[in-house]
Design a protein around this motif. Sequence first.
Motif, PDB file in Angstrom:
ATOM      1  N   CYS A 536      -1.842   8.351   9.126  1.00  0.00           N
ATOM      2  CA  CYS A 536      -3.244   8.419   8.715  1.00  0.00           C
ATOM      3  C   CYS A 536      -3.795   7.037   8.393  1.00  0.00           C
ATOM      4  CB  CYS A 536      -3.395   9.335   7.502  1.00  0.00           C
ATOM      5  SG  CYS A 536      -2.644   8.701   5.995  1.00  0.00           S
ATOM      6  N   ASP A 537      -5.106   6.906   8.487  1.00  0.00           N
ATOM      7  CA  ASP A 537      -5.763   5.639   8.145  1.00  0.00           C
ATOM      8  C   ASP A 537      -5.677   5.410   6.636  1.00  0.00           C
ATOM      9  OD1 ASP A 537      -6.504   5.177  10.776  1.00  0.00           O
ATOM     10  OD2 ASP A 537      -8.400   6.269  10.560  1.00  0.00           O
ATOM     11  N   PRO A 538      -5.523   4.181   6.201  1.00  0.00           N
ATOM     12  CA  PRO A 538      -5.469   3.904   4.757  1.00  0.00           C
ATOM     13  C   PRO A 538      -6.819   4.146   4.104  1.00  0.00           C
ATOM     14  CG  PRO A 538      -5.486   1.862   6.018  1.00  0.00           C
ATOM     15  CD  PRO A 538      -5.338   2.959   7.014  1.00  0.00           C
ATOM     16  N   ILE A 539      -6.785   4.509   2.840  1.00  0.00           N
ATOM     17  CA  ILE A 539      -8.008   4.727   2.086  1.00  0.00           C
ATOM     18  C   ILE A 539      -8.358   3.447   1.331  1.00  0.00           C
ATOM     19  CG2 ILE A 539      -6.834   5.592   0.032  1.00  0.00           C
ATOM     20  CD1 ILE A 539      -9.143   7.554  -0.340  1.00  0.00           C
ATOM     21  N   LEU A 540      -9.638   3.203   1.122  1.00  0.00           N
ATOM     22  CA  LEU A 540     -10.083   2.024   0.377  1.00  0.00           C
ATOM     23  C   LEU A 540      -9.828   2.267  -1.107  1.00  0.00           C
ATOM     24  CD1 LEU A 540     -11.462  -0.748   0.425  1.00  0.00           C
ATOM     25  CD2 LEU A 540     -13.653   0.439   0.180  1.00  0.00           C
ATOM     26  N   LEU A 541      -9.098   1.372  -1.733  1.00  0.00           N
ATOM     27  CA  LEU A 541      -8.733   1.502  -3.139  1.00  0.00           C
ATOM     28  C   LEU A 541      -9.171   0.258  -3.894  1.00  0.00           C
ATOM     29  CD1 LEU A 541      -7.262   2.883  -5.492  1.00  0.00           C
ATOM     30  CD2 LEU A 541      -5.124   1.976  -4.604  1.00  0.00           C
ATOM     31  N   VAL A 542     -10.024   0.450  -4.884  1.00  0.00           N
ATOM     32  CA  VAL A 542     -10.538  -0.645  -5.698  1.00  0.00           C
ATOM     33  C   VAL A 542      -9.999  -0.490  -7.114  1.00  0.00           C
ATOM     34  CG1 VAL A 542     -12.597  -1.821  -6.569  1.00  0.00           C
ATOM     35  CG2 VAL A 542     -12.647  -0.723  -4.314  1.00  0.00           C
ATOM     36  N   GLY A 543      -9.450  -1.559  -7.667  1.00  0.00           N
ATOM     37  CA  GLY A 543      -8.910  -1.465  -9.013  1.00  0.00           C
ATOM     38  C   GLY A 543      -8.538  -2.818  -9.578  1.00  0.00           C
ATOM     39  N   PRO A 544      -8.050  -2.855 -10.808  1.00  0.00           N
ATOM     40  CA  PRO A 544      -7.637  -4.114 -11.437  1.00  0.00           C
ATOM     41  C   PRO A 544      -6.343  -4.622 -10.816  1.00  0.00           C
ATOM     42  CG  PRO A 544      -7.118  -2.276 -12.860  1.00  0.00           C
ATOM     43  CD  PRO A 544      -7.881  -1.709 -11.705  1.00  0.00           C
ATOM     44  N   LYS A 545      -6.142  -5.921 -10.880  1.00  0.00           N
ATOM     45  CA  LYS A 545      -4.988  -6.552 -10.231  1.00  0.00           C
ATOM     46  C   LYS A 545      -3.647  -5.949 -10.642  1.00  0.00           C
ATOM     47  CE  LYS A 545      -2.959 -11.116  -9.332  1.00  0.00           C
ATOM     48  NZ  LYS A 545      -3.081 -12.573  -9.606  1.00  0.00           N
ATOM     49  N   PRO A 546      -3.393  -5.642 -11.928  1.00  0.00           N
ATOM     50  CA  PRO A 546      -2.080  -5.075 -12.295  1.00  0.00           C
ATOM     51  C   PRO A 546      -1.786  -3.741 -11.606  1.00  0.00           C
ATOM     52  CG  PRO A 546      -3.218  -5.898 -14.234  1.00  0.00           C
ATOM     53  CD  PRO A 546      -4.206  -5.927 -13.119  1.00  0.00           C
ATOM     54  N   LEU A 547      -2.830  -3.008 -11.237  1.00  0.00           N
ATOM     55  CA  LEU A 547      -2.611  -1.722 -10.584  1.00  0.00           C
ATOM     56  C   LEU A 547      -1.910  -1.902  -9.249  1.00  0.00           C
ATOM     57  CD1 LEU A 547      -2.995   1.332 -10.526  1.00  0.00           C
ATOM     58  CD2 LEU A 547      -5.275   0.962  -9.541  1.00  0.00           C
ATOM     59  N   ARG A 548      -2.172  -3.009  -8.588  1.00  0.00           N
ATOM     60  CA  ARG A 548      -1.507  -3.249  -7.305  1.00  0.00           C
ATOM     61  C   ARG A 548      -0.001  -3.396  -7.496  1.00  0.00           C
ATOM     62  NH1 ARG A 548      -3.129  -7.876  -2.763  1.00  0.00           N
ATOM     63  NH2 ARG A 548      -2.060  -6.835  -1.017  1.00  0.00           N
ATOM     64  N   GLU A 549       0.401  -4.018  -8.597  1.00  0.00           N
ATOM     65  CA  GLU A 549       1.825  -4.144  -8.883  1.00  0.00           C
ATOM     66  C   GLU A 549       2.458  -2.767  -9.115  1.00  0.00           C
ATOM     67  OE1 GLU A 549       2.428  -6.837 -12.116  1.00  0.00           O
ATOM     68  OE2 GLU A 549       0.895  -8.254 -11.405  1.00  0.00           O
ATOM     69  N   VAL A 550       1.713  -1.890  -9.790  1.00  0.00           N
ATOM     70  CA  VAL A 550       2.205  -0.531 -10.020  1.00  0.00           C
ATOM     71  C   VAL A 550       2.434   0.175  -8.687  1.00  0.00           C
ATOM     72  CG1 VAL A 550       1.634   1.731 -10.985  1.00  0.00           C
ATOM     73  CG2 VAL A 550       1.087  -0.345 -12.270  1.00  0.00           C
ATOM     74  N   LEU A 551       1.441   0.095  -7.793  1.00  0.00           N
ATOM     75  CA  LEU A 551       1.532   0.794  -6.512  1.00  0.00           C
ATOM     76  C   LEU A 551       2.603   0.193  -5.616  1.00  0.00           C
ATOM     77  CD1 LEU A 551      -2.259   1.403  -5.782  1.00  0.00           C
ATOM     78  CD2 LEU A 551      -0.559   3.060  -6.560  1.00  0.00           C
TER      79      LEU A 551
END
Length: 586
Positions: A536-551
Amino acid sequence: MGIKKDRVTAVRGKATSLNVRSPNTCAHVQILGAGGDIGGVPSAMLFFDHTRFVFNLPEGFQRYAAENKFKLNKISAAMFTRSSMEAAGGLPGMVLSVQDQEETMELAMYGHKRLHSLVDAMHTFISSSHLDRIGKHFFGDTPLEPVFEDSVVSIRSVVITAAPNPESVKQSPSAAANENAEREVKRQRASYHGRDNSNLDPVVCYVAKLADTPGKFMPEKAAALNVPKGPKFAQLVRGESVEASDGTIVRPDQVLGPGVPGSTVIVVDCPTIGYLPSLLTKLASFVIDSSSESREHSGTVCLVHLSPQQVVSDAQYVSWMKTFGDKATHIMASECNGETVLFSAARLQRSLHAVDQDVFPLHSTRTSNTFPMSSQVPNCVPGRNRLKFHLRPVSRIGVDESEVPIPTEDKAVTDEAFTQLLLKAQATQIGSHIPATIANISRSECEITLLGTGSSIPSKYRNVTGIYVNLFDAGGMMLDCGEDSYGQMVRRFGVEGAQRAIAGLKLIWVSHIHADHHVGLARLLAVRQHVLGPSCDPILLVGPKPLREVLQSLSKLESLAYDWVDGINLLNPSQQPGSGSLALNS
């Protein structure tokens, strides 16, 4: 590590033990419906007077605990059968809730070593001082056995894996001769099953063997063997040998009646048919034929099946269940899937339905009220929410449905709705307060669903933050995604409706890194990928920088497809940190 004086925990990877203050006279296994109402991985609890083991902590476990007045800080250990957020998504919120309430938690985690990735993700938004209090006991495909042992119970783990697709293997005869054959099989396995089969990661089953119950102490026999009355009687009761008045050594078995063999509880999780060959092989040595002549040496046998219905109904699985004989009890926890477990939320939904049936329809996720397994395997019991199977004392061994909740009658809820909600709605005049920017928007153009409006800790009636905006033909978006946002969507739209809504999402926006705004994100992304397929195509995800580390950490557990945008990049130049006009903490 904040261990109480009566607890002793060995180094990571070793068996652990708890030295309790007094004997555990009561024991039972209980089905916990958390996660079951939305078709997720069920959970169960092995209860003793001083220790409680919970198998799986799905999203929404905090709310379930609040509903059932279940104290989170009483849990001694969390044992995970899977490493996915479907089974472990409730852990971060539970740790934070106990932390916020300033309660002491002495928790140990058990599961496959892949759970290290979840702990790494939690370090981003939970203080190390609280995470360090959790004993982490992770193991590989061949774990140390037992993983837990004390004077009351010994728990072993059995790791099962998904089998490769036979047809795919046949098409590659060179793979068997290749020195990298194992790697090739794993590649074929992933290619064949994809992520639609609940991941192909190792799954853990658990076998708990309770200690034998000593026989009744017979003081007349002790006296006949010249054992003086007093402390030495107590020593014999505790299983210790003593010296008699004439200097001979008296053993406990000389003065105790016949003991009762300890019960065995087997927690079985087989996510798909692909795991079945491994399950049958790895658990073969734990099969106890309860109907054999040696039953008195094996004790009561109870199997808790967390496996989904499509697996437990398979002919091979049914045949394996029968090998335990006609005296073993099988509790089918998957039967609680679709059953209402959050009654406060259900009453609220029925109340809203009574006000407007079109806007607030009722949804049932149960596919059938029948229980076909009862006609195929003896002593097969549907695993209703809060159903118990007593293991000790011996006089109470068996199924106990006394705590299974009774659903509220719809009529009573409807009457309550019309006397409360409807009257409040009629008394509220909001027409003159509608902002001009949305005054001309119809419901067919935009619909906003508040999935959670609570504080950082969910309650019986309110979940943590999550807002679903349905723009219909233009798609949808999520504004924050707290724990159990997916579950809330299922309760609001039904399983199919929730999956359609998730498949139609175009954007997910997370405001900040506090856990109650994003812990449900990984589960929702995993469901989206399951619905749309691995490509599937990726979804656009907007969030704070630390959230990227979580994901990034959670991506090692779940297959997540998203395009990342750091929310700070959407600010005007004058709003950027350091500009002097506005300073934001990303």
